[in-house]
Design an enzyme around this catalytic site. Sequence first.
Site, PDB file in Angstrom:
ATOM      1  N   HIS A  74      37.791  33.440  41.446  1.00 50.02           N
ATOM      2  CA  HIS A  74      39.192  33.570  41.846  1.00 50.02           C
ATOM      3  C   HIS A  74      39.240  33.568  43.367  1.00 50.02           C
ATOM      4  O   HIS A  74      38.830  34.535  44.002  1.00 50.02           O
ATOM      5  CB  HIS A  74      39.765  34.874  41.282  1.00 50.02           C
ATOM      6  CG  HIS A  74      41.245  34.979  41.403  1.00 50.02           C
ATOM      7  ND1 HIS A  74      41.882  35.249  42.597  1.00 50.02           N
ATOM      8  CD2 HIS A  74      42.215  34.850  40.470  1.00 50.02           C
ATOM      9  CE1 HIS A  74      43.186  35.287  42.382  1.00 50.02           C
ATOM     10  NE2 HIS A  74      43.410  35.045  41.100  1.00 50.02           N
ATOM     11  N   HIS A  78      43.832  27.859  42.394  1.00 52.10           N
ATOM     12  CA  HIS A  78      43.348  29.064  43.059  1.00 52.10           C
ATOM     13  C   HIS A  78      42.165  29.700  42.340  1.00 52.10           C
ATOM     14  O   HIS A  78      41.538  30.617  42.871  1.00 52.10           O
ATOM     15  CB  HIS A  78      44.475  30.098  43.178  1.00 52.10           C
ATOM     16  CG  HIS A  78      44.794  30.774  41.896  1.00 52.10           C
ATOM     17  ND1 HIS A  78      45.450  30.134  40.859  1.00 52.10           N
ATOM     18  CD2 HIS A  78      44.520  32.022  41.462  1.00 52.10           C
ATOM     19  CE1 HIS A  78      45.576  30.973  39.839  1.00 52.10           C
ATOM     20  NE2 HIS A  78      45.018  32.125  40.185  1.00 52.10           N
TER      21      HIS A  78
END
Length: 157
Positions: A88, A73
């Site tokens: 992110h 992620h």
Amino acid sequence: MFKNLFKRNKEEKTSSSNHYIQPLEGKLLSIADVPDPVFSQKMMGDGIAVDPSNGVLVAPADGQIMNVFPTKHALSMTDNNGREILIHVGLDTVALKGEGFTTFVKDGDKVKQGQKLMEIDFDEIKSKVPSIITPMVFTNLGENEKVVVEGNEIKIG
């Protein structure tokens, strides 16, 4: 395709390591617009965010991948000027445990600006997370440096 967005200093000579591009196509946002206080209050550093319109994540600069998180992620890299960059993808995406993410790099890889790092299936994940807005944070800016969004251009100054 992607716009050159960042400049360390207007007077600096241009080279690919001094200019940054959006890591994803989409609407450029101020870091303050990220619906998570860790990012919006710049607890990790200053940066930008993108409300993505497609799922191809590219390197914002030439540099080296430092860490591809096991859950895919997020990733961190260091550009050729020593700037540490954290990307992110979305919010609370760690809970997906890699579902919807395909990575094309690993820790230690050298990358070129615009190189594909990851594909994200936003259609698959957007109903499972609070937001797909993707912050890109410079985690080691100097004391007097900040990222400024001016229209579609971002500068470090």
